[in-house]
Design a protein around this motif. Structure first.
Motif, PDB file in Angstrom:
ATOM      1  N   ARG A   1      30.182   2.932  30.438  1.00 26.40           N
ATOM      2  CA  ARG A   1      31.095   1.778  30.466  1.00 26.40           C
ATOM      3  C   ARG A   1      30.340   0.467  30.272  1.00 26.40           C
ATOM      4  N   LEU A   2      29.133   0.385  30.805  1.00 25.97           N
ATOM      5  CA  LEU A   2      28.326  -0.815  30.612  1.00 25.97           C
ATOM      6  C   LEU A   2      28.012  -1.017  29.142  1.00 25.97           C
ATOM      7  N   LEU A   3      27.583   0.043  28.464  1.00 25.14           N
ATOM      8  CA  LEU A   3      27.228  -0.068  27.052  1.00 25.14           C
ATOM      9  C   LEU A   3      28.443  -0.427  26.207  1.00 25.14           C
ATOM     10  N   ARG A   4      29.597   0.161  26.519  1.00 21.30           N
ATOM     11  CA  ARG A   4      30.794  -0.114  25.716  1.00 21.30           C
ATOM     12  C   ARG A   4      31.256  -1.557  25.835  1.00 21.30           C
ATOM     13  N   ASN A   5      30.933  -2.198  26.941  1.00 19.98           N
ATOM     14  CA  ASN A   5      31.391  -3.571  27.153  1.00 19.98           C
ATOM     15  C   ASN A   5      30.329  -4.610  26.820  1.00 19.98           C
ATOM     16  N   LEU A   6      29.218  -4.196  26.249  1.00 20.88           N
ATOM     17  CA  LEU A   6      28.204  -5.160  25.833  1.00 20.88           C
ATOM     18  C   LEU A   6      28.685  -5.904  24.586  1.00 20.88           C
ATOM     19  N   PRO A   7      28.527  -7.212  24.530  1.00 20.63           N
ATOM     20  CA  PRO A   7      28.879  -7.956  23.305  1.00 20.63           C
ATOM     21  C   PRO A   7      27.875  -7.645  22.190  1.00 20.63           C
ATOM     22  N   TRP A   8      28.390  -7.188  21.069  1.00 20.12           N
ATOM     23  CA  TRP A   8      27.531  -6.690  19.998  1.00 20.12           C
ATOM     24  C   TRP A   8      26.541  -7.757  19.521  1.00 20.12           C
ATOM     25  N   LEU A   9      27.030  -8.976  19.314  1.00 22.08           N
ATOM     26  CA  LEU A   9      26.160 -10.020  18.776  1.00 22.08           C
ATOM     27  C   LEU A   9      25.056 -10.386  19.765  1.00 22.08           C
ATOM     28  N   VAL A  10      25.412 -10.515  21.045  1.00 16.27           N
ATOM     29  CA  VAL A  10      24.413 -10.884  22.054  1.00 16.27           C
ATOM     30  C   VAL A  10      23.346  -9.800  22.173  1.00 16.27           C
ATOM     31  N   VAL A  11      23.775  -8.522  22.176  1.00 14.78           N
ATOM     32  CA  VAL A  11      22.819  -7.421  22.271  1.00 14.78           C
ATOM     33  C   VAL A  11      21.882  -7.423  21.065  1.00 14.78           C
ATOM     34  N   MET A  12      22.451  -7.686  19.900  1.00 14.86           N
ATOM     35  CA  MET A  12      21.635  -7.709  18.693  1.00 14.86           C
ATOM     36  C   MET A  12      20.551  -8.778  18.773  1.00 14.86           C
ATOM     37  N   PHE A  13      20.913  -9.954  19.283  1.00 14.84           N
ATOM     38  CA  PHE A  13      19.925 -11.022  19.432  1.00 14.84           C
ATOM     39  C   PHE A  13      18.861 -10.636  20.458  1.00 14.84           C
ATOM     40  N   TYR A  14      19.278 -10.065  21.591  1.00 11.35           N
ATOM     41  CA  TYR A  14      18.324  -9.686  22.624  1.00 11.35           C
ATOM     42  C   TYR A  14      17.324  -8.672  22.091  1.00 11.35           C
ATOM     43  N   VAL A  15      17.830  -7.644  21.436  1.00 13.92           N
ATOM     44  CA  VAL A  15      16.943  -6.593  20.924  1.00 13.92           C
ATOM     45  C   VAL A  15      16.011  -7.161  19.855  1.00 13.92           C
ATOM     46  N   ALA A  16      16.547  -8.009  18.987  1.00 15.38           N
ATOM     47  CA  ALA A  16      15.735  -8.562  17.914  1.00 15.38           C
ATOM     48  C   ALA A  16      14.580  -9.413  18.439  1.00 15.38           C
ATOM     49  N   TYR A  17      14.834 -10.157  19.518  1.00 16.44           N
ATOM     50  CA  TYR A  17      13.799 -11.052  20.023  1.00 16.44           C
ATOM     51  C   TYR A  17      12.931 -10.418  21.108  1.00 16.44           C
ATOM     52  N   LEU A  18      13.418  -9.368  21.763  1.00 17.68           N
ATOM     53  CA  LEU A  18      12.617  -8.716  22.793  1.00 17.68           C
ATOM     54  C   LEU A  18      11.662  -7.674  22.224  1.00 17.68           C
ATOM     55  N   LEU A  19      12.075  -7.004  21.149  1.00 14.41           N
ATOM     56  CA  LEU A  19      11.182  -6.024  20.548  1.00 14.41           C
ATOM     57  C   LEU A  19      10.011  -6.726  19.874  1.00 14.41           C
ATOM     58  N   PRO A  20       8.822  -6.130  19.934  1.00  8.68           N
ATOM     59  CA  PRO A  20       7.648  -6.771  19.323  1.00  8.68           C
ATOM     60  C   PRO A  20       7.726  -6.735  17.797  1.00  8.68           C
ATOM     61  N   TYR A  21       6.894  -7.564  17.185  1.00  7.06           N
ATOM     62  CA  TYR A  21       6.831  -7.597  15.721  1.00  7.06           C
ATOM     63  C   TYR A  21       6.259  -6.299  15.169  1.00  7.06           C
ATOM     64  N   GLU A  22       5.322  -5.692  15.908  1.00  6.30           N
ATOM     65  CA  GLU A  22       4.740  -4.423  15.507  1.00  6.30           C
ATOM     66  C   GLU A  22       4.321  -3.661  16.756  1.00  6.30           C
ATOM     67  N   VAL A  23       4.220  -2.337  16.620  1.00  4.43           N
ATOM     68  CA  VAL A  23       3.850  -1.474  17.738  1.00  4.43           C
ATOM     69  C   VAL A  23       2.644  -0.634  17.343  1.00  4.43           C
ATOM     70  N   HIS A  24       1.855  -0.279  18.354  1.00  3.57           N
ATOM     71  CA  HIS A  24       0.664   0.548  18.117  1.00  3.57           C
ATOM     72  C   HIS A  24       0.994   1.988  18.488  1.00  3.57           C
ATOM     73  N   TRP A  25       0.878   2.881  17.524  1.00  7.59           N
ATOM     74  CA  TRP A  25       1.192   4.286  17.741  1.00  7.59           C
ATOM     75  C   TRP A  25       0.372   5.149  16.798  1.00  7.59           C
ATOM     76  N   ALA A  26      -0.135   6.263  17.342  1.00  6.96           N
ATOM     77  CA  ALA A  26      -0.930   7.223  16.558  1.00  6.96           C
ATOM     78  C   ALA A  26      -2.141   6.559  15.909  1.00  6.96           C
ATOM     79  N   GLY A  27      -2.737   5.613  16.627  1.00  5.15           N
ATOM     80  CA  GLY A  27      -3.977   5.020  16.150  1.00  5.15           C
ATOM     81  C   GLY A  27      -3.821   3.936  15.107  1.00  5.15           C
ATOM     82  N   ARG A  28      -2.601   3.500  14.855  1.00  6.41           N
ATOM     83  CA  ARG A  28      -2.411   2.425  13.876  1.00  6.41           C
ATOM     84  C   ARG A  28      -1.220   1.557  14.287  1.00  6.41           C
TER      85      ARG A  28
END
Length: 223
Positions: free
Chosen positions: A61-88
C-alpha cells in the motif's frame, strides 16, 4: 508538397523515433523490475505467516500511494553516478534511474495484481494441493500461481501502458526521450507555428503505441 512545419517534423523524425525508443526502453525496464519485485511481494501477501502478510500488505500500500514524479526525482538524485562492481566502475545512466524510480510504485500495483489473482483461485485448489502433501509455499509455486497467470495478463498490460506513458516525466530530468527531443528541436526554431504540430506528434506516437495494447488488454479481460 508538405507544408513547411510538416517538412521540419519529417526531418526530425529519426531523432524523434530514437527518443521514443528510449521511452519504450524505460517502460519495459521499469515493468521488468516491478514484475519481479511485485510477484515476490504479492506472494508474501498470501504467505502462511501472519506477520509476513501484514508487513507485505503495508509495504504494498505504501508503494502504490507513492507519487510517481517525486519518487523518480528521489531515485535519480539519491543513486550514485556510477557504482563499483566486479572490479570495475559501471555508470548508471539517467534513463535507468528514471526506470527504477517508476518501478517502485509499479511494484505495489503488481503486488496487488498478484494477490488478487491468488485470492481468486478456488479454495478447493489449496485443499487439493495440501492433500498431495505440498507445503504452503510449494502449493503456491506449483499449483496456485500457474493458474493465476492468465488472469494477470490483462491488468499487467494496463499497468505497462500507464508506466510507459509516465516515462514522459523523464523530460524533467533531461533524459533524451521523445518530449525532450521535441523541445530541443523547438528551441532551435523559435517558431510558434511548430508547437501544436510537434506536440501533436508526441501525442500520436504514444497513442499509436498504447492504444493497441489497451484494446488487447480489454479483449483479454472479456476472455
Amino acid at each position: 508538397m508538405l507544408p513547411e512545419p510538416l517538412q521540419l517534423l519529417w526531418q526530425w523524425a529519426p531523432a524523434l523515433l530514437q527518443g521514443f525508443g528510449l521511452n519504450i526502453l524505460m517502460g519495459v525496464t521499469a515493468m521488468l523490475v516491478a514484475s519481479v519485485a511485485g510477484v515476490l511481494l504479492g506472494s508474501l501477501q498470501v504467505s502462511a505467516h501472519a506477520n509476513l502478510r501484514r508487513g507485505a500488505g503495508y509495504l504494498s500500500r505504501l508503494l502504490r500511494n507513492l507519487p510517481w514524479l517525486v519518487v523518480m526525482f528521489y531515485v535519480a538524485y539519491l543513486l550514485p553516478y556510477e557504482v563499483h562492481w566486479a572490479g570495475r566502475w559501471w555508470q548508471l545512466p539517467d534513463w535507468l534511474k528514471v526506470a527504477l524510480g517508476l518501478a517502485l510504485p509499479a511494484t505495489g500495483y503488481v503486488s496487488e495484481i498478484v494477490r488478487g489473482g491468488v485470492r481468486a483461485v478456488p479454495l478447493g485448489q489449496w485443499e487439493a494441493a495440501q492433500a498431495l502433501g505440498l507445503r504452503h509455499g510449494q502449493a503456491l509455486r506449483f499449483v496456485i500461481i500457474p493458474q493465476t497467470l492468465p488472469s494477470l495478463v490483462a491488468p499487467w498490460v494496463n499497468l505497462y501502458c500507464a508506466v510507459t506513458m509516465s516515462t514522459s516525466l523523464a523530460n524533467l530530468l533531461g533524459v533524451e526521450e521523445l518530449m525532450t527531443t521535441v523541445q530541443s528541436h523547438l528551441a532551435t526554431q523559435l517558431r510558434s507555428d511548430l508547437l501544436l504540430p510537434a506536440y501533436g506528434l508526441v501525442f500520436i506516437a504514444f497513442f499509436l503505441y498504447i492504444y493497441p495494447l489497451s484494446r488487447w488488454a480489454k479483449r483479454l479481460e472479456r476472455q
